[in-house]
Design a protein around this motif. Structure first.
Motif, short mmCIF file in Angstrom:
data_model
loop_
_atom_site.label_atom_id
_atom_site.label_comp_id
_atom_site.label_asym_id
_atom_site.label_seq_id
_atom_site.Cartn_x
_atom_site.Cartn_y
_atom_site.Cartn_z
N MET A 45 0.82 -1.21 0.00
CA MET A 45 0.00 0.00 0.00
C MET A 45 0.86 1.26 0.00
SD MET A 45 -3.07 -1.26 -0.14
CE MET A 45 -4.42 -0.28 0.50
N GLN A 46 2.17 1.10 -0.13
CA GLN A 46 3.14 2.18 -0.31
C GLN A 46 3.04 3.26 0.76
OE1 GLN A 46 5.73 2.56 -3.37
NE2 GLN A 46 5.54 0.69 -2.14
N PHE A 47 3.28 2.86 2.00
CA PHE A 47 3.34 3.80 3.11
C PHE A 47 4.74 4.38 3.24
CE2 PHE A 47 -0.64 1.99 4.59
CZ PHE A 47 -1.25 3.08 5.21
N ILE A 48 4.84 5.71 3.42
CA ILE A 48 6.09 6.33 3.79
C ILE A 48 6.33 5.99 5.27
CG2 ILE A 48 7.29 8.54 4.07
CD1 ILE A 48 5.47 9.63 1.86
N PRO A 49 7.58 5.70 5.65
CA PRO A 49 7.83 5.30 7.03
C PRO A 49 7.28 6.27 8.07
CG PRO A 49 9.72 4.76 5.70
CD PRO A 49 8.78 5.51 4.81
N THR A 50 7.40 7.59 7.83
CA THR A 50 6.88 8.55 8.81
C THR A 50 5.35 8.46 8.93
OG1 THR A 50 6.95 10.23 7.06
CG2 THR A 50 8.78 10.19 8.62
N THR A 51 4.69 8.15 7.82
CA THR A 51 3.25 7.95 7.87
C THR A 51 2.91 6.67 8.62
OG1 THR A 51 3.07 9.06 5.72
CG2 THR A 51 1.15 7.85 6.48
N TRP A 52 3.71 5.64 8.38
CA TRP A 52 3.49 4.37 9.07
C TRP A 52 3.68 4.54 10.58
CZ3 TRP A 52 0.98 0.24 7.73
CH2 TRP A 52 1.08 -0.91 8.52
N ASP A 53 4.61 5.41 10.98
CA ASP A 53 4.82 5.66 12.39
C ASP A 53 3.52 6.13 13.06
OD1 ASP A 53 7.48 4.97 12.25
OD2 ASP A 53 8.20 7.05 12.13
N ILE A 54 2.69 6.86 12.29
CA ILE A 54 1.44 7.40 12.81
C ILE A 54 0.31 6.38 12.70
CG2 ILE A 54 -0.31 9.20 12.54
CD1 ILE A 54 1.96 10.94 11.32
N TRP A 55 0.22 5.71 11.55
CA TRP A 55 -0.94 4.90 11.23
C TRP A 55 -0.69 3.40 11.29
CZ3 TRP A 55 -5.40 7.27 11.19
CH2 TRP A 55 -5.43 8.65 10.93
N GLY A 56 0.54 2.99 11.54
CA GLY A 56 0.84 1.57 11.55
C GLY A 56 -0.14 0.77 12.38
N SER A 57 -0.58 -0.37 11.88
CA SER A 57 -1.66 -1.14 12.48
C SER A 57 -1.36 -2.63 12.41
CB SER A 57 -2.98 -0.86 11.75
OG SER A 57 -3.28 0.52 11.72
N ASP A 58 -1.96 -3.36 13.30
CA ASP A 58 -1.89 -4.82 13.29
C ASP A 58 -3.20 -5.34 12.72
OD1 ASP A 58 -1.60 -7.51 13.72
OD2 ASP A 58 -1.61 -7.39 15.91
N GLY A 59 -3.23 -5.61 11.44
CA GLY A 59 -4.48 -5.97 10.78
C GLY A 59 -4.90 -7.41 10.95
N ASP A 60 -3.96 -8.29 11.27
CA ASP A 60 -4.29 -9.71 11.36
C ASP A 60 -4.17 -10.28 12.77
OD1 ASP A 60 -1.55 -9.59 11.52
OD2 ASP A 60 -1.19 -10.59 9.61
N GLY A 61 -3.87 -9.41 13.74
CA GLY A 61 -3.86 -9.86 15.12
C GLY A 61 -2.67 -10.72 15.50
N ASP A 62 -1.55 -10.60 14.76
CA ASP A 62 -0.39 -11.41 15.10
C ASP A 62 0.58 -10.70 16.03
OD1 ASP A 62 0.76 -9.56 13.40
OD2 ASP A 62 1.58 -11.03 11.98
N GLY A 63 0.21 -9.49 16.47
CA GLY A 63 1.05 -8.76 17.39
C GLY A 63 2.15 -7.96 16.74
N VAL A 64 2.16 -7.89 15.40
CA VAL A 64 3.20 -7.18 14.65
C VAL A 64 2.54 -6.15 13.75
CG1 VAL A 64 5.10 -7.40 13.01
CG2 VAL A 64 4.72 -9.18 14.72
N SER A 65 3.14 -4.97 13.64
CA SER A 65 2.68 -3.92 12.74
C SER A 65 3.72 -3.75 11.64
CB SER A 65 2.50 -2.62 13.52
OG SER A 65 2.17 -1.55 12.67
N ASP A 66 3.41 -4.22 10.42
CA ASP A 66 4.40 -4.31 9.35
C ASP A 66 3.81 -3.80 8.04
OD1 ASP A 66 6.32 -5.00 7.48
OD2 ASP A 66 6.32 -7.15 7.95
N PRO A 67 4.35 -2.72 7.46
CA PRO A 67 3.80 -2.21 6.20
C PRO A 67 3.99 -3.16 5.02
CG PRO A 67 5.86 -1.10 6.69
CD PRO A 67 5.51 -1.92 7.91
N ASN A 68 4.85 -4.17 5.17
CA ASN A 68 5.04 -5.15 4.11
C ASN A 68 3.99 -6.26 4.15
OD1 ASN A 68 7.68 -4.24 2.91
ND2 ASN A 68 8.32 -4.50 5.04
N ASP A 69 3.18 -6.28 5.19
CA ASP A 69 2.10 -7.26 5.34
C ASP A 69 0.81 -6.58 4.88
OD1 ASP A 69 0.06 -8.94 6.20
OD2 ASP A 69 0.94 -9.30 8.17
#
Length: 250
Positions: free
Chosen positions: A171-195
């Motif tokens: 979804m092409q997140f800029i890292p600074t944007t991910w710092d704000i909006w990063g989310s755990d979408g699948d409930g695995d305890g990890v927030s990863d823009p590559n997932d």
């Protein structure tokens, strides 16, 4: 009927209705072949009024809805969206506030334009939501139409460039944007823009944050424009999202 099965069926119904709602809310365009050969410029995200949702510790339940497997298989085939991607978009739709009226087709439109649902460049989107190799946008070094965003030690960990930032993931997140909006979408305890599971949920939260009325054409367009400040981008996402809604509304 078991509780898990009931949740799945309710999720499927909600996703299907929202997809139809999206179709009715926009001025329809004929499905068209979508050109993603031209890179778009990326700009910094606005700071949201609310903090990003916390990431749950690994192993703890977070109430991620389960989308019905039959609905996924049928609509993945009808839409042409890979099943792991459709699962990510549908789950993200179900998790955001219903007052936002976000449909999975909108997220799918963004996912297609950004990375062809994580398959761009002959990549394969795997069952866990990760592409077979990581997806990086061009260096945001101020050249051409690109913003100049210097890398930080933290952002370099995502893309490997210690000088300039890159947009990251399907979804092409800029890292600074991910710092704000990063989310755990699948409930695995990890927030990863590559997932894509995580990235789709982060994108859904981003689109819903400013209170745009996504049931109107203008509100929808404003939300997509906030994701990427280019009218050509809005048009491309609209074309893709409309095509997906049409293919799955029959």
């Amino acid at each position: 009927m078991s509780p898990a099965r009931l949740i799945g069926l309710l999720a499927a119904l909600l996703v299907a209705v929202a997809g139809l709602g999206y179709l009715a809310s926009l001025t329809l365009l004929a499905p068209a072949e979508i050109d993603v050969s031209q890179q778009q410029a990326y700009v910094a995200a606005p700071v949201p009024a609310e903090a990003a949702a916390p990431v749950a510790p690994a192993g703890e339940p977070v109430g991620v809805p389960v989308v019905d497997a039959g609905w996924l298989a049928t609509n993945a085939e009808a839409s042409g969206v890979p099943e792991p991607a459709l699962r990510a978009y549908a789950t993200a739709q179900l998790r955001v506030d219903k007052s936002c009226s976000l449909g999975w087709t909108t997220l799918a439109g963004i996912g297609w334009v950004e990375s062809q649902h994580g398959t761009i460049g002959d990549r394969v989107l795997q069952a866990d939501g990760h592409s077979s190799s990581r997806i990086l946008g061009p260096a945001l070094d101020g050249s051409g139409s690109f913003a100049a965003i210097p890398a930080t030690p933290e952002s370099t960990m995502w893309h490997g460039n210690d000088r300039w930032d890159h947009a990251v993931g399907p979804m092409q997140f800029i890292p600074t944007t991910w710092d704000i909006w990063g989310s755990d979408g699948d409930g695995d305890g990890v927030s990863d823009p590559n997932d894509l599971d995580d990235a789709a949920y982060a994108a859904a939260r981003y689109l819903c944050a400013d209170g745009h009325d996504l049931t109107t054409g203008q509100g929808w367009a404003d939300a997509i424009f906030s994701y990427n400040h280019a009218q050509t981008y809005v048009d491309a996402v609209h074309s893709a999202a409309t095509a997906y809604a049409e293919r799955t509304s029959r």
